[in-house]
Motif scaffolding. Structure first.
Motif, PDB file in Angstrom:
ATOM      1  N   ASP A   1       4.256   6.044   4.850  1.00  0.00           N
ATOM      2  CA  ASP A   1       3.903   5.280   6.042  1.00  0.00           C
ATOM      3  C   ASP A   1       2.386   5.228   6.092  1.00  0.00           C
ATOM      4  OD1 ASP A   1       3.927   3.913   8.436  1.00  0.00           O
ATOM      5  OD2 ASP A   1       4.293   5.687   9.660  1.00  0.00           O
ATOM      6  N   GLY A   2       1.827   4.064   5.858  1.00  0.00           N
ATOM      7  CA  GLY A   2       0.375   3.932   5.845  1.00  0.00           C
ATOM      8  C   GLY A   2      -0.227   4.803   4.759  1.00  0.00           C
ATOM      9  N   ASP A   3      -1.163   5.656   5.130  1.00  0.00           N
ATOM     10  CA  ASP A   3      -1.835   6.491   4.129  1.00  0.00           C
ATOM     11  C   ASP A   3      -1.176   7.861   3.949  1.00  0.00           C
ATOM     12  OD1 ASP A   3      -2.624   7.585   6.562  1.00  0.00           O
ATOM     13  OD2 ASP A   3      -4.761   7.611   6.088  1.00  0.00           O
ATOM     14  N   HIS A   4       0.016   8.056   4.517  1.00  0.00           N
ATOM     15  CA  HIS A   4       0.721   9.330   4.386  1.00  0.00           C
ATOM     16  C   HIS A   4       2.006   9.179   3.561  1.00  0.00           C
ATOM     17  CE1 HIS A   4      -1.918  10.403   7.733  1.00  0.00           C
ATOM     18  NE2 HIS A   4      -1.723  11.658   7.336  1.00  0.00           N
ATOM     19  N   VAL A   5       2.257  10.185   2.737  1.00  0.00           N
ATOM     20  CA  VAL A   5       3.485  10.273   1.955  1.00  0.00           C
ATOM     21  C   VAL A   5       4.129  11.612   2.289  1.00  0.00           C
ATOM     22  CG1 VAL A   5       4.468  10.362  -0.372  1.00  0.00           C
ATOM     23  CG2 VAL A   5       2.537   8.846   0.110  1.00  0.00           C
TER      24      VAL A   5
ATOM     25  N   VAL B   1       8.781  20.790   2.882  1.00  0.00           N
ATOM     26  CA  VAL B   1       8.288  19.488   3.320  1.00  0.00           C
ATOM     27  C   VAL B   1       6.794  19.461   3.009  1.00  0.00           C
ATOM     28  CG1 VAL B   1       7.875  17.939   5.264  1.00  0.00           C
ATOM     29  CG2 VAL B   1      10.016  19.232   5.125  1.00  0.00           C
ATOM     30  N   ASP B   2       6.405  18.511   2.173  1.00  0.00           N
ATOM     31  CA  ASP B   2       5.000  18.280   1.844  1.00  0.00           C
ATOM     32  C   ASP B   2       4.580  16.978   2.480  1.00  0.00           C
ATOM     33  OD1 ASP B   2       4.297  20.396  -0.208  1.00  0.00           O
ATOM     34  OD2 ASP B   2       6.030  19.492  -1.203  1.00  0.00           O
ATOM     35  N   ILE B   3       3.426  16.982   3.092  1.00  0.00           N
ATOM     36  CA  ILE B   3       2.844  15.765   3.650  1.00  0.00           C
ATOM     37  C   ILE B   3       1.505  15.561   2.945  1.00  0.00           C
ATOM     38  CG2 ILE B   3       2.021  14.581   5.732  1.00  0.00           C
ATOM     39  CD1 ILE B   3       3.776  16.626   7.334  1.00  0.00           C
ATOM     40  N   TRP B   4       1.326  14.393   2.377  1.00  0.00           N
ATOM     41  CA  TRP B   4       0.106  14.077   1.637  1.00  0.00           C
ATOM     42  C   TRP B   4      -0.591  12.896   2.300  1.00  0.00           C
ATOM     43  CZ3 TRP B   4      -0.404  17.890  -1.676  1.00  0.00           C
ATOM     44  CH2 TRP B   4       0.731  18.475  -2.232  1.00  0.00           C
ATOM     45  N   ARG B   5      -1.909  12.991   2.445  1.00  0.00           N
ATOM     46  CA  ARG B   5      -2.704  11.855   2.927  1.00  0.00           C
ATOM     47  C   ARG B   5      -3.456  11.290   1.734  1.00  0.00           C
ATOM     48  NH1 ARG B   5      -7.781  10.691   4.448  1.00  0.00           N
ATOM     49  NH2 ARG B   5      -8.488  12.875   4.439  1.00  0.00           N
ATOM     50  N   ILE B   6      -3.312   9.999   1.533  1.00  0.00           N
ATOM     51  CA  ILE B   6      -3.942   9.317   0.403  1.00  0.00           C
ATOM     52  C   ILE B   6      -5.155   8.538   0.909  1.00  0.00           C
ATOM     53  CG2 ILE B   6      -3.563   7.754  -1.542  1.00  0.00           C
ATOM     54  CD1 ILE B   6      -1.642  10.222  -1.438  1.00  0.00           C
ATOM     55  N   ASP B   7      -6.258   8.640   0.181  1.00  0.00           N
ATOM     56  CA  ASP B   7      -7.475   7.913   0.528  1.00  0.00           C
ATOM     57  C   ASP B   7      -8.060   7.328  -0.756  1.00  0.00           C
ATOM     58  OD1 ASP B   7      -9.613   6.929   2.077  1.00  0.00           O
ATOM     59  OD2 ASP B   7     -10.787   8.758   1.754  1.00  0.00           O
TER      60      ASP B   7
ATOM     61  N   MET C   1       0.819  -1.205   0.000  1.00  0.00           N
ATOM     62  CA  MET C   1       0.000   0.000   0.000  1.00  0.00           C
ATOM     63  C   MET C   1       0.858   1.262   0.000  1.00  0.00           C
ATOM     64  SD  MET C   1      -2.894   1.522  -0.063  1.00  0.00           S
ATOM     65  CE  MET C   1      -4.349   0.733   0.508  1.00  0.00           C
ATOM     66  N   THR C   2       1.929   1.291   0.803  1.00  0.00           N
ATOM     67  CA  THR C   2       2.733   2.515   0.860  1.00  0.00           C
ATOM     68  C   THR C   2       3.415   2.792  -0.476  1.00  0.00           C
ATOM     69  OG1 THR C   2       4.592   1.321   1.825  1.00  0.00           O
ATOM     70  CG2 THR C   2       3.106   2.436   3.344  1.00  0.00           C
TER      71      THR C   2
END
Length: 129
Positions: free
Chosen positions: A72-76, A94-100, A1-2
């Motif tokens: 890590d899990g649903d975060h990139v 620094v960009d943090i993205w949550r994937i759903d 998934m990651t």
């Protein structure tokens, strides 16, 4: 998934850079996408896409060097340095993205001008007048 989540982010950003337009990026965002800034402001999907589109022309020649792309899990998380040509300013981002469900649902962005990074290492110290 990651690995899949990293691919979502890599593909969206590569297509943005390659095409110079937000159409490919738009397809990678969920309908309820929200972008967060360090000053506690947020923008909707439409607002953020409009801001990205507006920045594409003045930043067309910007160089982006990705130093880390971690999932890590649903975060990139992406750490990059970006600079304008001809000795222009350089920033660390620094960009943090949550994937759903295969789409980017949320984004956070922190930008620091590299030239001021040393001064920010002791942010708790009183400013000199």
């Amino acid at each position: 998934m990651t690995t899949d989540n990293k691919s979502v982010v890599q593909r969206a950003l590569a297509e943005l850079i390659e095409t110079g337009g937000v159409d490919a990026l738009e397809r990678s965002l969920s309908d309820d996408f929200v972008h967060h800034r360090p000053d506690s402001t947020s923008s909707t999907r439409a607002e953020w896409l409009a801001a990205v589109q507006a920045a594409l022309t003045p930043l067309a020649d910007m160089r982006v060097d990705v130093h880390h792309l971690l999932a890590d899990g649903d975060h990139v998380v992406m750490h990059s340095r970006r600079r304008l040509p001809d000795g222009g300013p350089e920033i660390a981002v620094v960009d943090i993205w949550r994937i759903d469900e295969g789409l980017i649902a949320e984004g956070w962005e922190i930008i620091e001008p590299v030239a001021r990074a040393a001064a920010n290492l002791m942010w708790w110290e009183p400013a000199e007048h």
